[in-house]
Each structure stands twice: as structure tokens, then as C-alpha cells.
Scaffold this motif. Sequence first.
Motif, PDB file in Angstrom:
ATOM      1  N   CYS A 172      11.670 -14.292 -34.957  1.00  0.00           N
ATOM      2  CA  CYS A 172      11.217 -14.329 -33.569  1.00  0.00           C
ATOM      3  C   CYS A 172      12.139 -13.485 -32.709  1.00  0.00           C
ATOM      4  CB  CYS A 172      11.148 -15.768 -33.074  1.00  0.00           C
ATOM      5  SG  CYS A 172       9.929 -16.728 -34.025  1.00  0.00           S
ATOM      6  N   ILE A 197       8.618 -13.081 -28.415  1.00  0.00           N
ATOM      7  CA  ILE A 197       8.535 -14.116 -27.394  1.00  0.00           C
ATOM      8  C   ILE A 197       9.196 -13.593 -26.124  1.00  0.00           C
ATOM      9  CG2 ILE A 197       8.468 -16.031 -29.025  1.00  0.00           C
ATOM     10  CD1 ILE A 197      11.413 -16.463 -28.563  1.00  0.00           C
ATOM     11  N   SER A 201      10.369 -18.062 -22.202  1.00  0.00           N
ATOM     12  CA  SER A 201       9.886 -19.122 -23.096  1.00  0.00           C
ATOM     13  C   SER A 201      10.917 -19.509 -24.154  1.00  0.00           C
ATOM     14  CB  SER A 201       8.597 -18.663 -23.787  1.00  0.00           C
ATOM     15  OG  SER A 201       8.864 -17.609 -24.696  1.00  0.00           O
ATOM     16  N   TYR A 205      10.610 -22.478 -26.870  1.00  0.00           N
ATOM     17  CA  TYR A 205      10.524 -22.076 -28.273  1.00  0.00           C
ATOM     18  C   TYR A 205      11.528 -22.854 -29.124  1.00  0.00           C
ATOM     19  CZ  TYR A 205      12.038 -19.304 -32.291  1.00  0.00           C
ATOM     20  OH  TYR A 205      12.431 -18.917 -33.543  1.00  0.00           O
TER      21      TYR A 205
END
Length: 324
Positions: A172, A197, A201, A205
Motif C-alpha cells: 500500500c 491510498i 486515509s 487504513y
Amino acid sequence: MDGIPQSGSYTLSQHVFQIFPTVILRCVTPQKAGDSMNIGIVGAGKVGFSFGRLLAEKGVRISGYYSRNSDSAREAAEFTNSGHYTDLGKLIEDSDAIFITVPDNAITEVYRQVAEFEIQDKYICHCSGACTAEEAFPGIHAQGAYAISIHLLFPISSKYNCWRELAGAFFCVEGDAQAVEVFVSLLRGLGLQVQTISPESKAQYHLSCALASNFVCALVQRSAELLGGCGFSQTDALHALAPLMRSNLAHVIEHGAVSALTGPIERGDTQTVQKHLSCLTERNDRQLYALLGLEQVKMAQEKHPEQDYGTLAALLNREKEQNE
């Protein structure tokens, strides 16, 4: 060619990249990004070992490791067939990207040490799931460097073995747009699963990751303790729960959490739920059961919209309020 070094590990592609970074960032292919980038790693713990070995196995050049513990850096270098550095500045000089793989509370401190050297046009990366690239690297844009965070969505418990499983994990990514573009292309070019992402966020997350991983450990521990009250040893309790957990998780992964939901709440069995609550003498336990039970009620109503869960929801709501 005039002005271009022809010896050592310095390549023509690296020279062009330094002169025209923005242009190359826009048109570089994943394969060329992997071929031309040298990654240096600061920190020789589980993440540094595992991520470095995975990248090395997939053909990415690892310049080497630097660590406060020189023995750990040497061991990581041997593990990844890369270099062992005792001079941080030399590692930075030899690398296009610096991965700072230290505990979260040390990332910014280590970055400040890195930033004492020339880092213009270099990528500075951390692997924390909790803090953003911008938070971790204050003032990085004034240095002319690019900030990025790559979080491995995987519980790395062993620095020697977990790298083998990382190929199936999600990576990510968030940070500066140019850095994100390059590393998303690089990671996808290596056949890895990547999700970008937003910095906004990041906390949500990480909360999601904690609920699915760390919080599950707490629930399993409490389940094992309750089995202990039924005569199970700690070892036997975990062995007894294992098939239940494995089967349930397999159904969740294959069909989704709502479809996989079973048990007394899914059946609307208020009597059994009351028996469960009578086993819990601690206020916190009763409130936790009620809160998780209400989440199950929502899922059960989605799975069986024709069924009335009103009585069960009222019971759990009363229990929640009484123990707040």
C-alpha cells in the motif's frame, strides 16, 4: 560521451535520470525502473530483511544496508547478497532510493540523519502503516527529494522466512505523486499487488489492518482463556480452536464476511446469547460481547433481510448501555 562517468556502477540511464527526473518519471517502464534503480536500506530488522530479500529475489538492485548495529547490517547484506555499509553517507551516495525500515517512533529521527547528506532527486521511503510520508519526513521538499511510504500489508514475524510469503501480500503506497508513480510501476512490474491510498486515509487504513490482525489476536487469547475455564490447557485450547478459525477464515476469504457468518446471532437465538452473557462476569467482557454482537446483527440482517432481529438487537443494546 563528455561529462558522463564510464566506470563503476554508475550507468547512462542513471545520469539521464538525474538530469531529467520529471521526464523520466513520466515515461519510464516498470522493467527499466527495476533495472536502473539502486535501493539502499537503513535499518536491519524484520522489515528490512524481508523486503530487501523479496526485491533482490525479483531482480531489483539492493545497494546494501546501514544500521546502528553493524553486525545486523552485515547479516542483512549477506542475506540479500548486497553491500554492508558502515558509512551512511556512502550508502546514500550509492543509492537512488533510501528505505528507512526502523520502528515507527524512530523514522523521523533517522530521516534527519539521512537529510544531513545530499539527497536531492532521491526517493526517501518508510514502511510504516500508521504515519504518512509527509509526516515522517519534515522538510523533505526543501531538500529536493521525494517522499513515499510503502506499507507491507502482512504480519512480518520472522526476518528470515516471511519474505517468501510477501509476494502474495498487498503493498500500500502513498506519498509524492512522482514517487508513487515510479514505485507503483516498479512493484506491479515485479508481479506484486499494489494499492495506492491517500495521506488523509492513512489512519483509517491502519485501523483496518489492526482490526483484522492485532485485534483478532486479542479475541483468540480471550477465547483460549475461556476454554481454560472448561479444563483445556493453553496449548490444547489453541489446537482446538485452530480448525474452527481456519475454516471460518477460508469461508470469509472465499465468500465474504456476511455470507460466512454463522452462530447464534445469525440464527436469531436470543436464549443462547443470554447464556453467553451469563458466563461473562467482567463488565468489559459483557460490553465487548454486546458491541461485537450488534455488528453481527447488522451482518445477519443483510444476510437474512426477511428475518426479524429486533428482540436480539434490543437485548444487546441494553447490555451495551448498562456496561458503558
